[in-house]
Design an enzyme around this catalytic site. Structure first.
Site, PDB file in Angstrom:
ATOM      1  N   LEU A 140       0.845  -1.200   0.000  1.00 26.87           N
ATOM      2  CA  LEU A 140       0.000   0.000   0.000  1.00 26.87           C
ATOM      3  C   LEU A 140       0.878   1.247   0.000  1.00 26.87           C
ATOM      4  O   LEU A 140       1.703   1.443   0.889  1.00 26.87           O
ATOM      5  CB  LEU A 140      -0.926   0.005   1.211  1.00 26.87           C
ATOM      6  CG  LEU A 140      -2.060   1.037   1.208  1.00 26.87           C
ATOM      7  CD1 LEU A 140      -3.224   0.552   2.072  1.00 26.87           C
ATOM      8  CD2 LEU A 140      -1.607   2.407   1.698  1.00 26.87           C
ATOM      9  N   HIS A 165       7.641   1.651  10.939  1.00 25.03           N
ATOM     10  CA  HIS A 165       8.170   2.931  10.482  1.00 25.03           C
ATOM     11  C   HIS A 165       7.175   4.019  10.885  1.00 25.03           C
ATOM     12  O   HIS A 165       5.958   3.781  10.904  1.00 25.03           O
ATOM     13  CB  HIS A 165       8.316   2.884   8.953  1.00 25.03           C
ATOM     14  CG  HIS A 165       9.032   4.045   8.357  1.00 25.03           C
ATOM     15  ND1 HIS A 165       8.409   5.247   8.108  1.00 25.03           N
ATOM     16  CD2 HIS A 165      10.321   4.191   7.954  1.00 25.03           C
ATOM     17  CE1 HIS A 165       9.268   6.083   7.573  1.00 25.03           C
ATOM     18  NE2 HIS A 165      10.433   5.470   7.470  1.00 25.03           N
TER      19      HIS A 165
END
Length: 345
Positions: free
Chosen positions: A131, A235
């Site tokens: 994505l 992240h």
């Protein structure tokens, strides 16, 4: 401005390549390499062209690439991917965090050591991944549209997918574009930095891991602090994605990525909220639903395989059935009497 999700096509290559250059590394499913992206699109085209429903126990691993399209301009502004059954072409490796408890009677002490075990536990699972939303489009819920449209696709093609589903989140990347986890663990055995290994994996697959990765457990206490602190952390740009996965029913059960230590989230496919709540209903009226008394915002999808389309919509209920707003109906190419799938936004 109206956006919709549709199946990727070969002519989307340039758009995907331009977006791949913006990912910042550690994004295996969207490498900035034309040859690799072309191979993905070809593999996806084969999956879309396969009209067989498939056996739930089939070992076929298909890839479906979806794109987010600006309806007005035709520009591709985002992408996502769905894998029907990972680990069929080459092993699907993960680290799983385990605890070893030992007791010394002489010292009257109990020691608990956390370890990373190399496993293929998730082999055969379906996967949602890849994505990426163009930075200029990160508003208005388009990331949600990209993410949740995949679950509607799965619900509409349920026999093609496994009973277990996973999502790998990108791990911590430092200011140099490197991975503290890779440097502290696997990098010691491969003679290449994280960027080189990540790119090689994106282009060539996981087999080199099987060839070179040591199979014995790694004691976490023996790793540098920078590597230890990165284990299981997404992240910073992936924190919102992790929250969305948790809202859908995914959980972090101790699996982490072998490259960057990012969390691997897992769920039972039929318990994913957007899959369990998806409904197929015929359209009774195409008109503004405000007057129906049950107006609601939703994701609405139609079409099988290459004809799949999904967008945000206003829906409602009337005595005759579903009411769909005209803008969404035009974006999806549907009208009264057509059947659509929907889930509340």
């Amino acid at each position: 401005m109206t956006h919709r999700i549709r199946a990727a096509r070969p002519e989307d290559l340039q758009h995907l390549y331009e977006m791949a250059k913006l990912t910042g590394g550690g994004f295996t499913n969207l490498p900035p390499d034309r040859k690799a992206l072309t191979a993905k699109l070809e593999r996806s085209a084969q999956a879309y062209a396969n009209l067989e429903e498939g056996d739930p126990k089939s070992e076929r691993d298909e890839l479906f690439v979806l794109v987010l399209e600006d309806v007005a301009t035709g520009e591709v502004r985002g992408t996502s991917q769905i894998f029907t059954r990972v680990g069929q072409q080459w092993p699907f490796y993960s680290y799983r965090i385990a605890t070893l408890t030992q007791h010394s009677k002489e010292l009257n002490r109990t020691f608990r050591a956390e370890m990373l075990n190399l496993v293929t536990d998730l082999e055969g699972s379906s996967e949602v991944g890849g994505l990426f939303l163009h930075p200029s489009e990160r508003a208005g819920g388009l990331g949600m549209l990209l993410a949740r449209s995949r679950y509607l696709f799965i619900a509409m093609h349920r026999k093609r997918f496994s009973d277990r589903i996973l999502a790998e989140l990108r791990g911590v990347i430092d200011e140099r574009g490197g991975s503290p986890f890779w440097d502290g663990v696997a990098g010691r055995f491969f003679g290449m930095n994280f960027q080189e290994a990540d790119y090689f994996n994106a282009i060539n697959g996981h087999q080199f891991i099987a060839d070179l990765m040591p199979k014995h457990p790694v004691y976490i206490a023996m790793l540098p602090e920078t590597a230890r602190s990165a284990i299981g952390l997404p992240h910073p740009s992936g924190r919102a994605a992790m929250r969305m996965l948790e809202e859908e029913g995914f959980a972090h059960e101790g699996y982490v990525d072998i490259f960057d230590g990012g969390p691997t989230m897992t769920a039972r496919t039929d318990r994913v909220e957007s899959i369990a709540s998806a409904k197929a209903v015929p359209i009774a009226h195409v008109r503004a639903p405000e007057g129906s008394g049950t107006a609601a915002k939703a994701l609405v999808a139609t079409g099988r395989l290459a004809d799949f389309r999904c967008c945000f919509a206003e829906i409602g209920e009337s005595a005759e059935g579903l009411v769909l707003d005209p803008i969404a109906a035009a974006s999806l190419g549907v009208g009264e009497g057509d059947t659509v799938w929907h889930v509340r936004r």
